[in-house]
Structure formats: C-alpha cells, structure tokens
Design a protein around this motif. Structure first.
Motif, PDB file in Angstrom:
ATOM      1  N   ASP A 163      23.060 -38.090  22.131  1.00 30.35           N
ATOM      2  CA  ASP A 163      24.529 -37.825  22.232  1.00 30.35           C
ATOM      3  C   ASP A 163      24.820 -37.674  20.818  1.00 30.35           C
ATOM      4  O   ASP A 163      23.969 -38.237  19.962  1.00 30.35           O
ATOM      5  N   GLU A 164      26.421 -37.674  20.699  1.00 31.74           N
ATOM      6  CA  GLU A 164      26.768 -37.892  19.259  1.00 31.74           C
ATOM      7  C   GLU A 164      26.329 -39.227  18.525  1.00 31.74           C
ATOM      8  O   GLU A 164      25.986 -39.411  16.971  1.00 31.74           O
ATOM      9  N   LYS A 165      26.760 -40.356  19.226  1.00 38.50           N
ATOM     10  CA  LYS A 165      26.259 -41.629  18.748  1.00 38.50           C
ATOM     11  C   LYS A 165      24.925 -41.893  17.876  1.00 38.50           C
ATOM     12  O   LYS A 165      24.236 -42.490  16.931  1.00 38.50           O
ATOM     13  N   SER A 166      23.843 -41.243  19.007  1.00 40.63           N
ATOM     14  CA  SER A 166      22.554 -41.571  18.443  1.00 40.63           C
ATOM     15  C   SER A 166      21.423 -40.136  17.996  1.00 40.63           C
ATOM     16  O   SER A 166      20.181 -40.609  17.002  1.00 40.63           O
ATOM     17  N   ILE A 167      22.008 -39.603  17.662  1.00 45.70           N
ATOM     18  CA  ILE A 167      21.705 -38.265  16.570  1.00 45.70           C
ATOM     19  C   ILE A 167      20.711 -37.985  15.817  1.00 45.70           C
ATOM     20  O   ILE A 167      20.092 -38.098  15.766  1.00 45.70           O
ATOM     21  N   MET A 168      22.085 -38.818  14.852  1.00 42.44           N
ATOM     22  CA  MET A 168      21.613 -38.820  13.600  1.00 42.44           C
ATOM     23  C   MET A 168      20.684 -39.508  13.471  1.00 42.44           C
ATOM     24  O   MET A 168      19.197 -39.422  12.659  1.00 42.44           O
ATOM     25  N   GLN A 169      19.813 -40.563  13.500  1.00 41.33           N
ATOM     26  CA  GLN A 169      19.355 -41.481  14.001  1.00 41.33           C
ATOM     27  C   GLN A 169      18.059 -41.334  14.942  1.00 41.33           C
ATOM     28  O   GLN A 169      16.268 -41.471  14.415  1.00 41.33           O
ATOM     29  N   LYS A 170      17.825 -40.812  15.608  1.00 40.70           N
ATOM     30  CA  LYS A 170      16.700 -39.640  16.679  1.00 40.70           C
ATOM     31  C   LYS A 170      16.248 -39.045  15.720  1.00 40.70           C
ATOM     32  O   LYS A 170      14.733 -39.556  15.688  1.00 40.70           O
TER      33      LYS A 170
END
Length: 457
Positions: free
Chosen positions: A75-82
């Motif tokens: 999702d938008e909250k976790s995408i960058m860290q993933k």
C-alpha cells in the motif's frame, strides 16, 4: 506470497475490478483508441478476447498507481520501504528441473509467424505493429551477467524485427561489446510475466548487476528460470511467450516513428535487424500490449516507483535527512523531481539540487521542499513554491549538461546523442534555515473530529 505467474496477477486484477473483458471483435488497429477510452474512464486493464488471432491480448496492466501497488502487494504507506528492503536483500534465481511451462509449445524455422500474434498498430502514424511491453533478456558477452529491460520491437516480416536500444542502456552496451568481440548477439524477448519483473526493469543499478537477483529481492522469492531453446539465455519458466532472436549488427533498416514516453513521436532512424530463431509459449497463452505516448500511460507508471526508490536510496547515502521523493509520471517521470528533506545546515537544499541534476536520471526540474509538504501533492508543492521562495535567490539554472533521452526541446535534436546538451532548473522551496518564518494557518485536530455524516462519501 508473491504471484506465481502472469495469470495469477490477472486473476487478482479481475477480483479487484481492475480488469475488464471485451468479448466482441476489436481490430488490432483499434486497440489504441480503446485504451485511450479506458484511460478516460477509470483506467482499467482490458482483455481483448476477440482480436482476429487465437490469443487474448491484455493491455493496461500498469495503467495507474493502484495496479502498481497490487503488483507489489503493498500500500502507499509501506511501498517505498518494501522496495528499499528488496533492493537491499537480493535473492539469487533458481533453475527449473524438467519441462518448463513456457516450453509447452515450441515453434521454429518455417513455422515462425509473428503475424499470428496480436501485435497492435496503436496509431496510424506508427511505423507499423509494435511489441511494446516485451522484456529483453540479454547477457554481457564478457562477464555473462544477465540484464532485463524494456525495448520496443517493430515487426518487419513473419520472422524479422527491428528494435530501438539506446547505446547507454545495458542491452545497447551488450550489443556494442558483441560487435567489438565479433560475436553474434543473441537474446530473448519475454511477454506475460510476474509484474515485478516489469518494475525491476526500471530500477537504476550499475552495469554488473544481476537483474534476476534484484527481481528476487523485490519479489521476496527467487525467480525460477529455464534455458532457451536456441540461445544461451535463461528466461522465467512461467513466461506466457518467449521470442528468441539473433541480431545482425551489419544490417539496418528505418525503424519508427513511435509515440515515446515524452508524449511526442521520435522520428524514424536506422536500427539493427533481428531474426527470430524460436517462439515458445504456454498452452492457451495470453499476449500483452502496452500503449505509449502522451503521459500518463503505462510506461510512466512502470518507471515511477522503481525510480523513486532507487533515487531515494542513492541520495540518502549523502543526505540522510531526505524524507520522500516523487518523480512525476505526467512529466515523463525523470524530468520532474520533488524531494522533501530536513536541512541540517544552510545551503544543503542547494547541494541536493546539484546532486540530483548530476544523476543518471537527468531531471530538468528539481524542487526541494520541507517535510510538511506532501511531495505527491501538486497543490502542496505549488503552495511551497508560491510562498516559500523568492526566485532571485532560490532558483538555480545550470546549462550545458547532458540531455535527458528523447527530449524534443533540446538544443539540437539532429546531433548524435552523446553531443546533446540541455539545461536544468532547481528550486529551493524550503523555509529559510535557522530563521523565523510565518506560522502555517490550519485547523488542528481535524483528523480526529468525528463526522459520521460524511461516511461513504
């Protein structure tokens, strides 16, 4: 669990209402028109099940950011860290024992016929039918390191194609090395794969990176590979189609035009010719199409998240207080970058601007904002530019730097690519470091205020 293959991702899109089936005849020359309509009406993926060939044609799989999040199962909250975690933890591929699904049907020699595949001519001004979503798998002839990347392929005859590979892209470099070594280049074009592979193609990495390992990290599981039938290339075992080919570096034809990611046609130019040596596919395979041209189309969404993640990873090494990065799909992705950060000292925002300008992404616009600005919100960024800048002191223009690829506004587009230069503008839209600034006028506590009357709106 990661997607096992292309078909599983299609199933998820259908379940989410993100893929519609068209069960009436649609000509391949009308596919572009249908996709433009779909872009205006929610941007769903579209399966053209009756297209004058025996294979369904699926398009629009990367048409918006929601589908990108579905591809990454995030999702938008976790995408960058993933994505960052995936880049930091590559996973080696594995070879499949026994027969692979992509070899259920093998076509060679006189039976090869590209015209049997649903390959659209998206616009009457295109140079002909183009394979646009295919991923080229090639190897460095000196090191054997594999590369995957998106390249366009123009159909010339039932068994020949031409293609565009920029000399600074890894496939272009591999071709140049083969020519210097006197080796005939061989490669494979894969179509219909786990969507993570398509996003892996956009990640900015050095030339000796094994892209299968990058894809494994992003996927969270190893890529399963199998050997091609007519060349020393490994491809994903569950690919819907694999088109194996050899390149004749001594023969060129006029390739193009085609509407490119800038939203403008690139003129026809001389490009290499490749001969198809085999086509293999699964039983009842599904072909894929992809509309390019004026943003926002699929290729812009494909680039967005990988560019943001790899650019953030690179810049944070030098500037650890960078918070977020947005590369704008509407500006061809790499030409417009917004970066939020906490400045540690006066002038640091200018350092970030100059570092971004000197990167391989080659942005034309670089805007630095404070962390309270949502880099993905045009209204937030415009607010910062309007009221936190004075152009005479907060704007930097740098001239005579390398031009971004295919930019129609560069100084002289007739020059060879290595000689094309451009300019770039940087805007420091942060509040002055260490100085008082006006207080933001907003309504505190609004997020927690209950308004049940608005539920469902």
């Amino acid at each position: 669990m990661p997607y096992q293959d292309f078909r599983q991702f299609l199933d998820v899109l259908r379940q989410q209402g993100e893929l519609i089936d068209i069960d009436r005849p649609v000509a391949l020359t009308d596919v572009g028109k249908a996709l433009k309509q779909a872009y205006q009406k929610g941007r769903p993926a579209v399966s053209f099940n009756y297209n004058s060939t025996e294979f369904p044609l699926v398009c629009g799989l990367y048409s918006d950011r929601n589908k990108a999040l579905l591809a990454f199962q995030s999702d938008e909250k976790s995408i960058m860290q993933k994505v960052l975690d995936g880049l930091d933890n590559p996973i080696k591929p594995v070879m499949v024992n026994g027969a692979a699904p992509c070899h259920e049907v093998v076509i060679q020699e006189e039976d090869i016929d590209l015209y049997s595949l649903p390959i659209p001519t998206y616009s009457p001004k295109d140079g002909g039918p183009y394979i646009t979503p295919g991923i080229v798998v090639s190897k460095d002839p000196e090191t054997g390191v594999p590369d995957i990347g998106h390249y366009r392929f123009l159909i010339l005859s039932k068994n020949t194609v031409s293609f565009s590979a920029q000399p600074f892209h890894r496939f272009g470099k591999n071709l140049a090395k083969c020519q210097k070594m006197g080796v005939k280049p061989r490669a494979a074009l894969i179509i219909g794969v786990d969507p993570i592979l398509a996003y892996t193609c956009q990640v900015q990495v050095h030339d000796q990176t094994n892209d299968w390992e990058v894809a494994g990290g992003l996927r969270g599981a190893p890529i399963e590979l199998t050997k091609c039938k007519t060349c020393d290339i490994e491809v994903p075992a569950t690919s819907e189609f694999v088109i194996e080919f050899e390149v004749d570096m001594d023969k060129t034809v006029m390739e193009g035009p085609l509407g490119e990611y800038t939203g403008y046609y690139t003129p026809a130019s001389l490009k290499p010719v490749a001969k198809i040596t085999a086509i293999t596919h699964r039983k009842k395979p599904i072909f894929q199409g992809l509309l390019t041209g004026k943003p926002i189309t699929e290729n812009h969404i494909l680039k967005q998240i990988p560019f943001e993640a790899s650019f953030l990873k690179t810049l944070k090494r030098q500037f650890p207080t960078i918070d977020q990065i947005s590369v704008r799909a509407s500006a061809g992705v790499s030409f417009y970058v917004v970066i939020s950060m906490n400045q540690r000292f006066a002038g640091e925002a200018r350092q970030v601007i100059l570092s971004a300008m000197s990167s391989n992404i080659r942005p034309k616009w670089v805007i630095i904002v404070d962390p309270d600005i949502d880099v993905h919100s045009s209204s937030d960024v415009e607010w910062a530019m309007a009221f936190r800048t004075q152009p005479q002191k907060d704007v930097i223009i740098v001239d005579q730097i390398p031009a971004g690829p295919s930019d129609p506004s560069i100084d002289d587009p007739t020059k060879p690519r290595p000689f094309r230069t451009a300019s770039s503008i940087g805007i420091d839209a942060t509040r002055p470091y260490g100085k008082p600034f006006s207080e933001v006028a907003d309504v505190p506590g609004w997020e927690d205020f209950e308004m049940p009357e608005l539920d469902g709106r």
